[in-house]
Design an enzyme around this catalytic site. Structure first.
Site, PDB file in Angstrom:
ATOM      1  N   TYR A 256       9.489 -22.776 -60.223  1.00 23.84           N
ATOM      2  CA  TYR A 256      10.850 -22.271 -60.430  1.00 23.84           C
ATOM      3  C   TYR A 256      11.929 -23.349 -60.348  1.00 23.84           C
ATOM      4  O   TYR A 256      13.070 -23.054 -60.027  1.00 23.84           O
ATOM      5  CB  TYR A 256      11.172 -21.186 -59.393  1.00 23.84           C
ATOM      6  CG  TYR A 256      10.571 -19.837 -59.697  1.00 23.84           C
ATOM      7  CD1 TYR A 256       9.199 -19.635 -59.623  1.00 23.84           C
ATOM      8  CD2 TYR A 256      11.373 -18.752 -60.048  1.00 23.84           C
ATOM      9  CE1 TYR A 256       8.647 -18.389 -59.882  1.00 23.84           C
ATOM     10  CE2 TYR A 256      10.829 -17.510 -60.304  1.00 23.84           C
ATOM     11  CZ  TYR A 256       9.471 -17.328 -60.222  1.00 23.84           C
ATOM     12  OH  TYR A 256       8.932 -16.091 -60.473  1.00 23.84           O
TER      13      TYR A 256
ATOM     14  N   LYS B 146      -3.395 -21.219 -55.240  1.00 24.81           N
ATOM     15  CA  LYS B 146      -4.421 -21.571 -56.229  1.00 24.81           C
ATOM     16  C   LYS B 146      -4.860 -23.006 -55.958  1.00 24.81           C
ATOM     17  O   LYS B 146      -4.871 -23.865 -56.837  1.00 24.81           O
ATOM     18  CB  LYS B 146      -3.836 -21.377 -57.633  1.00 24.81           C
ATOM     19  CG  LYS B 146      -4.828 -21.416 -58.765  1.00 24.81           C
ATOM     20  CD  LYS B 146      -5.837 -20.286 -58.779  1.00 24.81           C
ATOM     21  CE  LYS B 146      -6.865 -20.515 -59.871  1.00 24.81           C
ATOM     22  NZ  LYS B 146      -8.040 -19.625 -59.749  1.00 24.81           N
TER      23      LYS B 146
ATOM     24  N   ASP C 235      -6.077 -15.282 -57.346  1.00 25.14           N
ATOM     25  CA  ASP C 235      -6.740 -14.371 -58.291  1.00 25.14           C
ATOM     26  C   ASP C 235      -7.616 -13.369 -57.537  1.00 25.14           C
ATOM     27  O   ASP C 235      -7.559 -12.165 -57.777  1.00 25.14           O
ATOM     28  CB  ASP C 235      -7.528 -15.143 -59.358  1.00 25.14           C
ATOM     29  CG  ASP C 235      -8.365 -16.289 -58.802  1.00 25.14           C
ATOM     30  OD1 ASP C 235      -8.238 -16.616 -57.599  1.00 25.14           O
ATOM     31  OD2 ASP C 235      -9.158 -16.871 -59.571  1.00 25.14           O
TER      32      ASP C 235
ATOM     33  N   ASP D 234       5.474 -14.025 -56.217  1.00 24.50           N
ATOM     34  CA  ASP D 234       6.137 -13.096 -57.139  1.00 24.50           C
ATOM     35  C   ASP D 234       5.118 -12.061 -57.622  1.00 24.50           C
ATOM     36  O   ASP D 234       5.362 -10.847 -57.588  1.00 24.50           O
ATOM     37  CB  ASP D 234       6.691 -13.910 -58.325  1.00 24.50           C
ATOM     38  CG  ASP D 234       7.402 -13.053 -59.345  1.00 24.50           C
ATOM     39  OD1 ASP D 234       8.060 -12.074 -58.943  1.00 24.50           O
ATOM     40  OD2 ASP D 234       7.305 -13.355 -60.553  1.00 24.50           O
TER      41      ASP D 234
ATOM     42  N   ASP E 225       4.528  -7.728 -56.473  1.00 23.95           N
ATOM     43  CA  ASP E 225       4.536  -6.591 -57.408  1.00 23.95           C
ATOM     44  C   ASP E 225       3.199  -5.851 -57.355  1.00 23.95           C
ATOM     45  O   ASP E 225       3.145  -4.619 -57.356  1.00 23.95           O
ATOM     46  CB  ASP E 225       4.761  -7.062 -58.855  1.00 23.95           C
ATOM     47  CG  ASP E 225       6.238  -7.209 -59.202  1.00 23.95           C
ATOM     48  OD1 ASP E 225       7.035  -7.463 -58.282  1.00 23.95           O
ATOM     49  OD2 ASP E 225       6.580  -7.063 -60.392  1.00 23.95           O
TER      50      ASP E 225
END
Ligand code: IPM
Ligand code: MN
Length: 378
Positions: free
Chosen positions: A156, A203, A236, A260, A264
């Site tokens: 970002y 990750k 993941d 992020d 969700d």
């Protein structure tokens, strides 16, 4: 004790305006009940404002946000004739971006709101939409963890460069930003005093910068928080575990983009985005928002779920109470949460996403129901 608390309210675009109105109504009622004076300034802003004025908010707005005790945001993002409005490349985000993002990204970065605190908590009675039907799938009490999302860097930074006939966006992870956000997560696990566990989600098996994030997490955890268990997951795989086994988690910390996505995804298990809340928190400033967007297709219909915005105001009350050692605010926060929980448990006055179109109440009716419970609670 402070005489008065200054709040900047940024309704933004679309349903942001409607849901924030309901949050403000509950906030004003809480102020009345607990004799707290809120000095609320609403500032029009967002993509629709940009479409008219070529700037996302009036001059001086950022300074007002900076001077306020806290900021409450609705949602941003605007469409004209079904097409999303994008701003021209502008500081501090040089890429063309969805108009209205300045408030979100600029406030997060420039006010150093380094921890994005996103609780994943299922309240009793809440149904989930699965295969188009509303069902109770997950168990309340078994979905109760907090995602702490690093809020200032990772993918970002706003930088994108031309490369080999394409574009490249860097992933930036610094020691300073990582240390402060992982400390925030460890401290929260202590404060919650539940599983005393923090899971680092990244990750790091493939992204070197994430490997660094994980190393700093391990270093700070083992040296400064020996009482807290360290847990690790690749993002993941985490996406399926948070659905299958949410009870494993207590506090989760992640770099920006992973955070992020998993917040969700986590909202799925807690009644959906209509209930999901985020606090952007720094050492000096904070901004609270529902994590859903502006949903242009539902805008202006008095239809959207206001509970995420109301719970954002609740989180703001709680944060202000702790920061200013003001029990009135802490008690008001508890009472607002209890009022929302009652409305949810009762299962009558709810918006379409939680109860279906036929039985749906309006956004403003749900706001009124929460206010009513708030006033009646002992
Ligand atoms: C969020 C949103 C934002 C983000 C957008 C609006 C830039 O998705 O708050 O989660 O990606 O951070
Ligand atoms: Mn998001």
């Amino acid at each position: 004790m402070k005489q008065s608390y200054s709040i900047v309210a940024l309704p933004g675009d679309g349903i942001g305006v409607e849901v924030l109105n309901q949050a403000l109504r509950v906030l004003r009622a809480a102020g009345e009940l607990f004799q707290i004076n809120f000095d609320i300034e609403e500032i029009e802003c967002g993509g629709h404002y940009y479409a008219e004025h070529e700037t996302e908010w009036p001059e001086g707005s950022f300074e007002k946000c900076k001077a306020a005790d806290a900021i409450l945001l609705g949602a941003v993002g605007h469409e004209v004739d079904g097409k999303t409005v994008f701003t021209k490349p502008a500081k501090p985000y040089p890429e063309p971006q969805l108009a209205g993002y300045a408030q979100v990204i600029l406030n997060r970065r420039e006010l150093n709101l380094y921890a994005n605190v996103r609780p994943v908590k299922l309240y009793p009675g809440v149904k989930h939409k699965i295969h188009g039907e509303l069902k109770q799938v997950w168990e309340p009490g078994k979905v109760d963890y907090v995602v702490i999302r690093e809020n200032t860097e990772d993918a970002y930074t706003g930088e994108t460069n031309d490369i080999d006939g394409g574009r490249m966006t860097p992933i930036k992870i610094t020691r300073r930003a990582t240390e402060r956000v992982v400390r925030y997560a460890f401290n929260l696990a202590r404060q919650r005093n539940k599983q005393m566990k923090v899971t680092c989600v990244d990750k790091s098996n493939i992204i070197g910068a994430h490997r660094f994030f994980r190393e700093v997490f391990r270093e700070i955890g083992t040296s400064e928080f020996p009482d807290i268990k360290l847990d690790y997951a690749y993002v993941d795989a985490f996406c399926q575990w948070q659905i299958r086994n949410p009870e494993w988690y207590d506090v989760v910390v992640a770099p920006n983009l992973a955070g992020d996505i998993i917040s969700d995804n986590g909202a799925t298990t807690a009644g959906g985005l209509g209930l999901a809340v985020g606090g952007n928190i720094g050492d000096e400033h904070a901004m609270f928002e529902p994590i859903h967007g502006s949903a242009p297709k539902h805008a202006g219909k008095d239809k959207a779920n206001p509970l995420a915005a109301i719970l954002s105001a609740q989180m703001m009350l709680d944060w202000l109470g702790t920061r200013h050692h003001d029990n009135r605010l802490t008690n008001a926060a508890k009472r607002v949460e209890a009022a929302v929980a009652e409305v949810l448990a009762e299962g009558k006055t709810l918006t379409y996403d939680l109860i279906g179109e036929e039985k749906a109440s309006k956004c403003s009716e749900v706001g009124a129901a929460v206010e009513d419970r708030l006033r009646k609670l002992p």
